[in-house]
Design a protein around this motif. Structure first.
Motif, PDB file in Angstrom:
ATOM      1  N   ALA A  76     -27.856 -12.788  88.069  1.00 16.17           N
ATOM      2  CA  ALA A  76     -27.986 -13.958  88.941  1.00 16.17           C
ATOM      3  C   ALA A  76     -28.975 -14.957  88.371  1.00 16.17           C
ATOM      4  O   ALA A  76     -28.747 -16.170  88.394  1.00 16.17           O
ATOM      5  N   ALA A  77     -30.097 -14.452  87.840  1.00 14.25           N
ATOM      6  CA  ALA A  77     -31.097 -15.339  87.250  1.00 14.25           C
ATOM      7  C   ALA A  77     -30.535 -16.065  86.035  1.00 14.25           C
ATOM      8  O   ALA A  77     -30.811 -17.253  85.823  1.00 14.25           O
ATOM      9  N   GLN A  78     -29.731 -15.378  85.237  1.00 10.66           N
ATOM     10  CA  GLN A  78     -29.127 -16.008  84.061  1.00 10.66           C
ATOM     11  C   GLN A  78     -28.134 -17.086  84.467  1.00 10.66           C
ATOM     12  O   GLN A  78     -28.066 -18.147  83.842  1.00 10.66           O
ATOM     13  N   ILE A  79     -27.363 -16.820  85.528  1.00 10.08           N
ATOM     14  CA  ILE A  79     -26.406 -17.819  86.015  1.00 10.08           C
ATOM     15  C   ILE A  79     -27.146 -19.069  86.494  1.00 10.08           C
ATOM     16  O   ILE A  79     -26.789 -20.205  86.153  1.00 10.08           O
ATOM     17  N   LYS A  80     -28.218 -18.868  87.282  1.00 12.99           N
ATOM     18  CA  LYS A  80     -28.967 -19.999  87.817  1.00 12.99           C
ATOM     19  C   LYS A  80     -29.640 -20.814  86.720  1.00 12.99           C
ATOM     20  O   LYS A  80     -29.768 -22.034  86.828  1.00 12.99           O
ATOM     21  N   GLY A  91     -39.973 -17.647 103.425  1.00 11.33           N
ATOM     22  CA  GLY A  91     -40.251 -17.378 102.024  1.00 11.33           C
ATOM     23  C   GLY A  91     -39.120 -17.900 101.166  1.00 11.33           C
ATOM     24  O   GLY A  91     -38.264 -18.657 101.628  1.00 11.33           O
ATOM     25  N   SER A  92     -39.125 -17.502  99.926  1.00 12.98           N
ATOM     26  CA  SER A  92     -38.090 -17.934  99.000  1.00 12.98           C
ATOM     27  C   SER A  92     -36.773 -17.231  99.308  1.00 12.98           C
ATOM     28  O   SER A  92     -36.716 -16.252 100.067  1.00 12.98           O
ATOM     29  N   VAL A  93     -35.709 -17.717  98.694  1.00 11.00           N
ATOM     30  CA  VAL A  93     -34.416 -17.049  98.831  1.00 11.00           C
ATOM     31  C   VAL A  93     -34.522 -15.600  98.329  1.00 11.00           C
ATOM     32  O   VAL A  93     -33.956 -14.682  98.912  1.00 11.00           O
ATOM     33  N   THR A  94     -35.294 -15.429  97.277  1.00 11.76           N
ATOM     34  CA  THR A  94     -35.518 -14.086  96.737  1.00 11.76           C
ATOM     35  C   THR A  94     -36.099 -13.163  97.792  1.00 11.76           C
ATOM     36  O   THR A  94     -35.644 -12.040  97.987  1.00 11.76           O
ATOM     37  N   GLU A  95     -37.103 -13.636  98.492  1.00 12.22           N
ATOM     38  CA  GLU A  95     -37.761 -12.812  99.510  1.00 12.22           C
ATOM     39  C   GLU A  95     -36.832 -12.553 100.697  1.00 12.22           C
ATOM     40  O   GLU A  95     -36.870 -11.479 101.305  1.00 12.22           O
ATOM     41  N   GLN A 133     -35.666 -27.445  97.882  1.00 13.26           N
ATOM     42  CA  GLN A 133     -36.752 -26.481  98.063  1.00 13.26           C
ATOM     43  C   GLN A 133     -36.223 -25.055  97.980  1.00 13.26           C
ATOM     44  O   GLN A 133     -35.043 -24.814  98.218  1.00 13.26           O
ATOM     45  N   ASP A 134     -37.126 -24.160  97.680  1.00 12.62           N
ATOM     46  CA  ASP A 134     -36.803 -22.729  97.695  1.00 12.62           C
ATOM     47  C   ASP A 134     -37.592 -22.084  98.822  1.00 12.62           C
ATOM     48  O   ASP A 134     -38.425 -21.205  98.608  1.00 12.62           O
ATOM     49  N   ASP A 142     -25.777 -18.892  96.629  1.00 13.45           N
ATOM     50  CA  ASP A 142     -26.595 -19.160  97.808  1.00 13.45           C
ATOM     51  C   ASP A 142     -27.879 -19.896  97.432  1.00 13.45           C
ATOM     52  O   ASP A 142     -28.333 -20.784  98.164  1.00 13.45           O
ATOM     53  N   SER A 143     -28.483 -19.529  96.310  1.00 12.74           N
ATOM     54  CA  SER A 143     -29.701 -20.218  95.867  1.00 12.74           C
ATOM     55  C   SER A 143     -29.419 -21.687  95.595  1.00 12.74           C
ATOM     56  O   SER A 143     -30.196 -22.570  95.968  1.00 12.74           O
ATOM     57  N   SER A 144     -28.287 -21.955  94.967  1.00 11.84           N
ATOM     58  CA  SER A 144     -27.911 -23.341  94.676  1.00 11.84           C
ATOM     59  C   SER A 144     -27.628 -24.110  95.961  1.00 11.84           C
ATOM     60  O   SER A 144     -27.996 -25.276  96.096  1.00 11.84           O
TER      61      SER A 144
END
Length: 280
Positions: free
Chosen positions: A169-173, A250-254, A212-213, A195-197
């Motif tokens: 996912a991190a590589q895609i983003k 928090g962030s999407v990650t959290e 924002q994240d 979802d992050s995008s």
């Protein structure tokens, strides 16, 4: 795919889970593997019965070797299908015993399918010594070959897939080469990246041209680290679905880490409630 240490320092956004399609494929493969192993063990039983009937005392060497070959073929076929099933729906390292048994079951069944018959061949006092040596030797070689094939030296795990999925996912983003995006984790990694995008796009305004994240979600019950059931996350704390709720931010990650695993579908409504101008 490398067998990563589940304790490694990685950005875990969401625990990997087998999809419905992956679970169905794993069930089919395990069923076929079980049928293959039944044939292997059934052939072994047939060989033992023939030994007890003294069918191989002074001949029928080709038949005995044929039985050993059939056992090997079906034991290996079962092991390969079982390994393929484990790639679709792996076990967790948290349960060490189940993890070992699930991943090494092919080798275990192979030993069961060969050992009693080979032992009886060598212990048979009525069989021609030369035939005993030939059949026993071939049996040992086939048993070792099938057992080695049955062993999974780098078994997959849900922890490994979680790390691979989030790295993918991190590589895609980041627009990087997707070296971690194996077929087993790629689809779910794409969900995380998407979802992050979406969150970044939905929170763009004059003050935050890149978005924002920061998202908001219902806090896990009773102070738990992760919600028992999946939730959605939202653009701000003031949206109507969060009123009267204990909210975390928090962030999407959290958010993913606490089982808030999808952005709300009411983005235009929440943009208005949060005072965010719709992105142009």
């Amino acid at each position: 795919m490398p067998d990563n240490n589940p304790g490694a320092d990685v950005d875990v956004t969401k625990a990997w889970r087998a999809s419905q399609g992956q679970q169905s494929a794993a069930i089919r493969l395990r069923l076929f593997a079980a049928l293959a192993w039944v044939v292997a063990i059934g052939t072994e039983i047939a060989g033992i019965v023939m030994l007890k009937q003294h069918r191989f005392d002074h001949g029928n060497l080709a038949l005995l070797i044929g039985l050993l070959v059939v056992i090997a073929v079906f034991a290996i076929a079962g092991s390969l299908m079982w390994k393929a099933a484990n790639k679709q729906d792996p076990a967790t390292r948290a349960d060490a015993f189940r993890f070992f048994v699930q991943n090494q079951l092919g080798a275990i069944i192979t030993v069961i399918a060969f050992l009693p018959l080979i032992a009886l061949i060598f212990l048979d006092k009525d069989m021609d010594p030369k035939n005993k040596k030939i059949a026993g030797g071939i049996g040992v070689v086939l048993a070792l070959l099938a057992t080695v094939i049955g062993v999974d030296f780098k078994p997959p795990s849900t922890e490994q897939y979680t790390q691979d999925m989030n790295k993918c996912a991190a590589q895609i983003k980041a627009g990087e080469p997707t070296t971690a995006c194996s077929p087993e984790v790629a689809d779910q990694a794409k969900d995380i990246a998407r979802d992050s995008s979406t969150v970044a796009e939905a929170t763009k305004d004059a003050a935050h041209p890149a978005g924002q994240d920061m998202v908001y979600w219902i806090a896990p019950e009773n102070g738990a680290k992760k919600s028992a059931t999946p939730h959605v996350f939202h653009l701000c704390q003031g949206v109507s679905p969060l009123r009267g709720k204990t909210v975390k931010s928090g962030s999407v990650t959290e958010a993913y880490a606490e089982n808030a695993t999808r952005i709300t579908k009411q983005i235009p409504m929440e943009q208005k409630q949060c005072g965010i101008a719709a992105a142009k």
